[in-house]
Design an enzyme around this catalytic site. Structure first.
Site, mmCIF file in Angstrom:
data_model
loop_
_atom_site.group_PDB
_atom_site.id
_atom_site.type_symbol
_atom_site.label_atom_id
_atom_site.label_comp_id
_atom_site.label_asym_id
_atom_site.label_seq_id
_atom_site.Cartn_x
_atom_site.Cartn_y
_atom_site.Cartn_z
ATOM 1 N N SER A 60 -48.002 -22.094 29.519
ATOM 2 C CA SER A 60 -48.086 -20.832 28.766
ATOM 3 C C SER A 60 -49.538 -20.415 28.635
ATOM 4 O O SER A 60 -50.339 -21.112 28.014
ATOM 5 C CB SER A 60 -47.482 -21.006 27.370
ATOM 6 O OG SER A 60 -47.890 -19.915 26.555
ATOM 7 N N GLY A 71 -44.159 -26.658 21.428
ATOM 8 C CA GLY A 71 -44.427 -28.047 21.040
ATOM 9 C C GLY A 71 -44.181 -29.077 22.126
ATOM 10 O O GLY A 71 -44.112 -30.272 21.840
ATOM 11 N N MET A 78 -45.999 -10.340 23.034
ATOM 12 C CA MET A 78 -45.656 -10.186 21.608
ATOM 13 C C MET A 78 -46.085 -8.807 21.126
ATOM 14 O O MET A 78 -47.187 -8.357 21.441
ATOM 15 C CB MET A 78 -46.373 -11.252 20.778
ATOM 16 C CG MET A 78 -46.135 -12.677 21.248
ATOM 17 S SD MET A 78 -46.862 -13.844 20.088
ATOM 18 C CE MET A 78 -46.681 -15.376 21.021
ATOM 19 N N HIS A 119 -41.980 -13.910 28.831
ATOM 20 C CA HIS A 119 -41.201 -14.183 27.621
ATOM 21 C C HIS A 119 -41.422 -13.014 26.667
ATOM 22 O O HIS A 119 -42.478 -12.906 26.050
ATOM 23 C CB HIS A 119 -41.683 -15.518 27.035
ATOM 24 C CG HIS A 119 -41.005 -15.899 25.758
ATOM 25 N ND1 HIS A 119 -41.462 -16.935 24.970
ATOM 26 C CD2 HIS A 119 -39.908 -15.390 25.129
ATOM 27 C CE1 HIS A 119 -40.670 -17.043 23.903
ATOM 28 N NE2 HIS A 119 -39.735 -16.117 23.975
ATOM 29 N N HIS A 161 -46.025 -18.966 32.438
ATOM 30 C CA HIS A 161 -45.264 -18.443 31.309
ATOM 31 C C HIS A 161 -46.153 -17.453 30.567
ATOM 32 O O HIS A 161 -47.227 -17.803 30.080
ATOM 33 C CB HIS A 161 -44.839 -19.595 30.401
ATOM 34 C CG HIS A 161 -43.977 -19.205 29.251
ATOM 35 N ND1 HIS A 161 -42.614 -19.018 29.369
ATOM 36 C CD2 HIS A 161 -44.279 -18.952 27.959
ATOM 37 C CE1 HIS A 161 -42.117 -18.678 28.185
ATOM 38 N NE2 HIS A 161 -43.103 -18.634 27.310
ATOM 39 N N ASP A 213 -39.365 -24.192 25.039
ATOM 40 C CA ASP A 213 -40.675 -23.581 24.774
ATOM 41 C C ASP A 213 -41.075 -23.831 23.331
ATOM 42 O O ASP A 213 -40.376 -23.402 22.413
ATOM 43 C CB ASP A 213 -40.563 -22.075 25.065
ATOM 44 C CG ASP A 213 -41.852 -21.311 24.824
ATOM 45 O OD1 ASP A 213 -42.908 -21.952 24.632
ATOM 46 O OD2 ASP A 213 -41.787 -20.063 24.833
ATOM 47 N N MET A 220 -35.680 -21.850 22.229
ATOM 48 C CA MET A 220 -36.962 -22.013 21.535
ATOM 49 C C MET A 220 -36.957 -23.297 20.712
ATOM 50 O O MET A 220 -36.014 -23.559 19.962
ATOM 51 C CB MET A 220 -37.236 -20.818 20.604
ATOM 52 C CG MET A 220 -37.573 -19.519 21.310
ATOM 53 S SD MET A 220 -38.986 -19.613 22.436
ATOM 54 C CE MET A 220 -40.322 -20.062 21.312
ATOM 55 N N ASP A 266 -46.518 -14.869 27.598
ATOM 56 C CA ASP A 266 -45.948 -14.536 26.289
ATOM 57 C C ASP A 266 -46.348 -13.131 25.862
ATOM 58 O O ASP A 266 -47.512 -12.855 25.584
ATOM 59 C CB ASP A 266 -46.427 -15.546 25.237
ATOM 60 C CG ASP A 266 -45.739 -16.896 25.382
ATOM 61 O OD1 ASP A 266 -44.496 -16.921 25.365
ATOM 62 O OD2 ASP A 266 -46.443 -17.910 25.522
HETATM 63 C C1 DX5 Z 1 -44.652 -19.286 21.144
HETATM 64 C C2 DX5 Z 1 -44.659 -19.059 22.613
HETATM 65 C C3 DX5 Z 1 -44.957 -20.258 23.409
HETATM 66 C C4 DX5 Z 1 -46.279 -20.912 23.108
HETATM 67 C C5 DX5 Z 1 -46.086 -22.390 23.215
HETATM 68 O O1 DX5 Z 1 -44.086 -18.186 20.526
HETATM 69 O O2 DX5 Z 1 -43.400 -18.582 23.044
HETATM 70 O O3 DX5 Z 1 -44.815 -20.006 24.798
HETATM 71 O O4 DX5 Z 1 -47.313 -20.550 23.965
HETATM 72 O O5 DX5 Z 1 -47.256 -23.034 22.850
HETATM 73 P P1 DX5 Z 1 -47.296 -24.605 22.657
HETATM 74 O O6 DX5 Z 1 -46.901 -25.232 23.953
HETATM 75 O O7 DX5 Z 1 -48.724 -24.851 22.296
HETATM 76 O O8 DX5 Z 1 -46.343 -24.953 21.551
HETATM 77 ZN ZN ZN Z 2 -43.071 -18.458 25.209
#
Ligand code: DX5
Ligand code: ZN
Length: 246
Positions: A9, A204, A38, A75, A34, A202, A168, A36
């Site tokens: 990501s 952690g 938002m 995403h 990936h 996705d 998620m 993201d």
């Molecule tokens: C969170 C995103 C993830 C995020 C994951 O809303 O959808 O893709 O980047 O980040 P890590 O891998 O650090 O939890």
């Molecule tokens: Zn994501």
């Protein structure tokens, strides 16, 4: 289960050097990127939009018919997923993964006509994404039951079936959060029902949590902070891959 797909990501990349960060993570063994997206409505954070995606697209070789390497896995953490399909296609998105919760709650349009145009069932939205020439994904937040996905997954019409589901394992919005093992029964149930399905997790994910996720049946692995924060990102990527393919 299908083979591993490792999707770093770029939320955890250096945004001031995004092109180089993307080509570097591909060289380190990533399969997909990936991305993201938002909008500050669906989640309490804002990232970037189509112009940035189009710019970074030039730094990563596109996937071909025979291999998926370089797939832009977008995403879409946005309140109006239908509205942005064409723009993200033009920007270079290959897989448009919308949130189930956004598709069924789409209400932000100003006029009644626009509103009815934006309101869409997950089946219709998947069909529309396919018509635009992208793969379609459907994502669920931790509070959403996995059962809501069965309708599209059981569709007899391939055009209405998603190419991937995203479970998620954190509340969407931010990188670097704690992995929620409580979400893994969803992955197990999906893997039992749909042996060939691409199931993405996705949030952690990293060397400490990958084994649980892989054992549950996930094969598409997103990792932000664990990859971009690592001393040796290539080693982390191969570690994630080995856990899935073992
Ligand atoms: C969170 C995103 C993830 C995020 C994951 O809303 O959808 O893709 O980047 O980040 P890590 O891998 O650090 O939890
Ligand atoms: Zn994501």
């Amino acid at each position: 289960a299908p083979k591993s797909i490792i999707a770093p990501s770029i939320l955890s990349a250096d945004f001031a050097d995004l092109g180089a960060e993307c080509s570097r993570t591909m060289e380190q063994g990533a399969d997909w990127l990936h991305v993201d997206i938002m909008d500050g409505h669906f989640v309490p954070n804002i990232t970037f939009g189509p112009p940035v995606v189009a710019k970074i697209r030039k730094h990563v070789e596109r996937p071909t018919e025979s291999h998926g390497r370089g797939t832009f896995d977008c995403h879409m953490m946005i309140a109006e997923p239908k509205k942005w399909v064409k723009e993200f296609k033009s920007a270079g998105c290959d897989l448009y993964c919308f949130h189930y919760e956004a598709a069924i709650n789409s209400t932000a349009a100003e006029s009644p006509e626009a509103k009815s145009d934006l309101k869409t069932s997950p089946r219709e939205l998947i069909r529309y994404i396919h018509e635009q020439g992208m793969l379609a994904g459907i994502a669920i937040k931790p509070a959403t039951k996995v059962d809501v996905l069965f309708d599209v997954l059981d569709s007899h019409d391939k055009a209405e079936r998603p190419d991937m589901v995203l479970v998620m394992t954190v509340e969407p919005g931010f990188g670097g959060q704690k992995f929620m093992a409580s979400e893994l029964p969803k992955v197990q149930e999906l893997r039992k029902r749909y042996p060939g399905l691409n199931i993405e997790v996705d949030g952690g994910l990293g060397p400490a949590t990958i084994d649980q996720a892989a054992d549950a049946g996930a094969n598409v692995i997103v990792a932000g902070s664990a990859v971009f924060g690592a001393k040796d990102p290539a080693e982390v990527i191969s570690r994630l891959r080995d856990a899935v393919d073992k």
